[in-house]
Design an enzyme around this catalytic site. Structure first.
Site, PDB file in Angstrom:
ATOM      1  N   HIS A 249     -15.633  -6.134  -7.066  1.00 17.63           N
ATOM      2  CA  HIS A 249     -15.155  -7.316  -6.354  1.00 17.63           C
ATOM      3  C   HIS A 249     -16.155  -7.724  -5.277  1.00 17.63           C
ATOM      4  O   HIS A 249     -16.797  -6.890  -4.647  1.00 17.63           O
ATOM      5  CB  HIS A 249     -13.812  -7.030  -5.666  1.00 17.63           C
ATOM      6  CG  HIS A 249     -12.649  -7.044  -6.596  1.00 17.63           C
ATOM      7  ND1 HIS A 249     -11.472  -6.384  -6.331  1.00 17.63           N
ATOM      8  CD2 HIS A 249     -12.469  -7.653  -7.802  1.00 17.63           C
ATOM      9  CE1 HIS A 249     -10.619  -6.578  -7.323  1.00 17.63           C
ATOM     10  NE2 HIS A 249     -11.204  -7.335  -8.222  1.00 17.63           N
ATOM     11  N   TYR A 250     -16.277  -9.031  -5.122  1.00 18.15           N
ATOM     12  CA  TYR A 250     -16.974  -9.534  -3.942  1.00 18.15           C
ATOM     13  C   TYR A 250     -16.201 -10.754  -3.455  1.00 18.15           C
ATOM     14  O   TYR A 250     -16.086 -11.740  -4.172  1.00 18.15           O
ATOM     15  CB  TYR A 250     -18.424  -9.911  -4.240  1.00 18.15           C
ATOM     16  CG  TYR A 250     -19.204 -10.077  -2.956  1.00 18.15           C
ATOM     17  CD1 TYR A 250     -19.613  -8.953  -2.246  1.00 18.15           C
ATOM     18  CD2 TYR A 250     -19.472 -11.335  -2.440  1.00 18.15           C
ATOM     19  CE1 TYR A 250     -20.297  -9.092  -1.052  1.00 18.15           C
ATOM     20  CE2 TYR A 250     -20.148 -11.468  -1.249  1.00 18.15           C
ATOM     21  CZ  TYR A 250     -20.559 -10.351  -0.559  1.00 18.15           C
ATOM     22  OH  TYR A 250     -21.217 -10.476   0.635  1.00 18.15           O
TER      23      TYR A 250
ATOM     24  N   PRO B  47     -14.936  -7.181  -1.591  1.00 19.98           N
ATOM     25  CA  PRO B  47     -13.953  -6.145  -1.892  1.00 19.98           C
ATOM     26  C   PRO B  47     -12.896  -6.057  -0.792  1.00 19.98           C
ATOM     27  O   PRO B  47     -13.074  -6.605   0.299  1.00 19.98           O
ATOM     28  CB  PRO B  47     -14.812  -4.874  -1.924  1.00 19.98           C
ATOM     29  CG  PRO B  47     -15.919  -5.153  -0.958  1.00 19.98           C
ATOM     30  CD  PRO B  47     -16.211  -6.625  -1.103  1.00 19.98           C
TER      31      PRO B  47
ATOM     32  N   TYR C 165     -12.139  -3.357   0.736  1.00 22.93           N
ATOM     33  CA  TYR C 165     -12.705  -2.485   1.771  1.00 22.93           C
ATOM     34  C   TYR C 165     -14.184  -2.273   1.464  1.00 22.93           C
ATOM     35  O   TYR C 165     -14.615  -2.283   0.311  1.00 22.93           O
ATOM     36  CB  TYR C 165     -11.958  -1.144   1.840  1.00 22.93           C
ATOM     37  CG  TYR C 165     -11.771  -0.457   0.506  1.00 22.93           C
ATOM     38  CD1 TYR C 165     -12.681   0.498   0.046  1.00 22.93           C
ATOM     39  CD2 TYR C 165     -10.680  -0.760  -0.309  1.00 22.93           C
ATOM     40  CE1 TYR C 165     -12.505   1.126  -1.173  1.00 22.93           C
ATOM     41  CE2 TYR C 165     -10.502  -0.138  -1.534  1.00 22.93           C
ATOM     42  CZ  TYR C 165     -11.417   0.800  -1.958  1.00 22.93           C
ATOM     43  OH  TYR C 165     -11.264   1.413  -3.171  1.00 22.93           O
ATOM     44  N   TYR C 166     -14.956  -2.101   2.531  1.00 23.90           N
ATOM     45  CA  TYR C 166     -16.409  -2.068   2.405  1.00 23.90           C
ATOM     46  C   TYR C 166     -16.950  -0.644   2.244  1.00 23.90           C
ATOM     47  O   TYR C 166     -17.650  -0.107   3.094  1.00 23.90           O
ATOM     48  CB  TYR C 166     -17.054  -2.783   3.593  1.00 23.90           C
ATOM     49  CG  TYR C 166     -16.715  -4.259   3.617  1.00 23.90           C
ATOM     50  CD1 TYR C 166     -17.160  -5.102   2.604  1.00 23.90           C
ATOM     51  CD2 TYR C 166     -15.910  -4.802   4.624  1.00 23.90           C
ATOM     52  CE1 TYR C 166     -16.836  -6.446   2.600  1.00 23.90           C
ATOM     53  CE2 TYR C 166     -15.587  -6.150   4.634  1.00 23.90           C
ATOM     54  CZ  TYR C 166     -16.064  -6.969   3.614  1.00 23.90           C
ATOM     55  OH  TYR C 166     -15.730  -8.305   3.606  1.00 23.90           O
TER      56      TYR C 166
ATOM     57  N   HIS D 171     -17.093   0.710  -4.622  1.00 25.33           N
ATOM     58  CA  HIS D 171     -16.215   1.247  -5.648  1.00 25.33           C
ATOM     59  C   HIS D 171     -16.248   0.319  -6.858  1.00 25.33           C
ATOM     60  O   HIS D 171     -16.560  -0.869  -6.751  1.00 25.33           O
ATOM     61  CB  HIS D 171     -14.778   1.424  -5.139  1.00 25.33           C
ATOM     62  CG  HIS D 171     -14.167   0.174  -4.585  1.00 25.33           C
ATOM     63  ND1 HIS D 171     -14.485  -0.319  -3.328  1.00 25.33           N
ATOM     64  CD2 HIS D 171     -13.249  -0.696  -5.098  1.00 25.33           C
ATOM     65  CE1 HIS D 171     -13.796  -1.433  -3.096  1.00 25.33           C
ATOM     66  NE2 HIS D 171     -13.041  -1.683  -4.159  1.00 25.33           N
TER      67      HIS D 171
ATOM     68  N   HIS E 291     -14.154  -0.974 -10.390  1.00 21.72           N
ATOM     69  CA  HIS E 291     -12.882  -1.071 -11.099  1.00 21.72           C
ATOM     70  C   HIS E 291     -13.106  -0.780 -12.578  1.00 21.72           C
ATOM     71  O   HIS E 291     -14.044  -1.294 -13.187  1.00 21.72           O
ATOM     72  CB  HIS E 291     -12.279  -2.469 -10.942  1.00 21.72           C
ATOM     73  CG  HIS E 291     -11.887  -2.802  -9.543  1.00 21.72           C
ATOM     74  ND1 HIS E 291     -10.570  -2.810  -9.124  1.00 21.72           N
ATOM     75  CD2 HIS E 291     -12.632  -3.135  -8.453  1.00 21.72           C
ATOM     76  CE1 HIS E 291     -10.528  -3.133  -7.840  1.00 21.72           C
ATOM     77  NE2 HIS E 291     -11.760  -3.334  -7.416  1.00 21.72           N
TER      78      HIS E 291
END
Length: 329
Positions: free
Chosen positions: A247-248, A250, A252-253, A256, A258
């Site tokens: 994700h961008y 995400p 939390y930074y 990770h 998916h």
């Protein structure tokens, strides 16, 4: 494993929830976010329809167990109804055919309320300059506020040990160390809805913006390890039934990845402007000219933002109002 007492305490929270207002409901009507209180503390209750069980004992009695049937209309051979479903089990047997998946956040923060409330969206372009001057400091601030403590607790084995389905021994593999655990929205039973998170041990990569050409071998190796761990844990899945993406921005930074089943219904978590395929990231890095330090921080990225998000209110809305470049060309 979580103790029976801690499970009982957690389960006791649900009946205590006192509803105050609806924050959001998806268009399909399968998910609703409620705001309320539990013992005077602010709380979110997130209700989602669970997949239908495929057990014969459930399906064979389902049609006859429907309650409060209301006909909405008829057209030739077609009819539409509303009904309450699920067999009522006897003798106080625990209901093993749950109708809902439930998440609770208690106490919730203002950020949680914003995230789960209905809001408008904007499509913005984050240039290398905006990233360097505005977004990178925003990420730094988020990390320094302690929002990653829960991630580090999982990585270091202090919390949620029972939820980890695979991990390399902590510290053994250096930059290639990782663990895998179920995404909160997966029911952990429906294989075609599988959604896992691969969390790396290394802490120098906050998001895909930190990935550089020198990381290509590492990314390829991590992809292979994540897929291998998934199919070993769930042998009924083939390697070509998995999608990997980041994700961008995400949630939390801490970097990770998916891992989802290809049959998982695409929703906002996999939408354009949110999910970027891992293979696409690798190919993008390979196509870049420059030395090994050239990376994803040197390109513009476009994505969607909620109008209640801090990224919009603190960075992109002020840029728009001041005439800064924040909209895709």
């Amino acid at each position: 494993m979580a103790s029976e007492e801690s499970k009982r305490r957690a389960e006791a929270l649900i009946p205590k929830f006192q509803f105050e207002r609806v924050l959001n409901q998806d268009d399909a009507g399968r998910r609703i976010n409620l705001y309320g209180r539990v013992d005077s503390q602010p709380a979110l209750l997130i209700l989602e329809r669970a997949p239908f069980p495929d057990a014969e004992e459930y399906l064979s009695v389902l049609p006859t167990s429907l309650r409060s049937i209301t006909n909405l209309g008829n057209n030739d051979i077609y009819s539409w109804f509303l009904a309450s479903g699920g067999p009522i089990l006897k003798d106080n047997e625990n209901d093993k055919f749950a109708d809902f998946k439930i998440s609770m956040i208690c106490p919730c923060t203002e950020q949680h309320i914003k995230k789960h409330s209905r809001q408008g969206f904007r499509f913005v372009t984050e240039t290398p300059e905006i990233y360097r001057e505005k977004v990178r400091p925003f990420m730094q601030m988020n990390r320094e506020e302690g929002r990653l403590n829960w991630v580090f607790n999982i990585i270091e084995g202090r919390k949620e040990v029972e939820d980890v389905i695979y991990r390399t021994p902590l510290g053994r593999d250096g930059d290639e160390g990782f663990l895998m655990l179920p995404n909160l929205h997966w029911d952990r039973k429906t294989i075609e809805a599988l959604h896992l998170l691969g969390i790396v041990e290394r802490r120098d990569i906050w998001s895909l913006r930190d990935l550089k050409k020198k990381h290509i071998p590492w990314l390829r190796h991590m992809k292979a390890k994540l897929i291998d761990a998934t199919v070993k844990t769930y042998p009924q899945i083939d390697t070509d039934q998995l999608k990997l993406f980041c994700h961008y921005h995400p949630t939390y930074y801490h970097f990770h990845i998916h891992v989802v089943h290809v049959m998982l219904e695409a929703n906002s978590t996999q939408s354009i402007g949110k999910a970027i395929g891992l293979d696409g990231i690798i190919e993008q890095l390979e196509s870049m000219s420059g030395d090994d330090e050239t990376g994803m921080d040197s390109i513009s990225l476009s994505y969607t933002l909620g109008e209640a998000s801090d990224l919009w209110t603190e960075i992109f809305e002020p840029l728009k109002n001041s005439g800064g470049a924040s909209q895709p060309q």
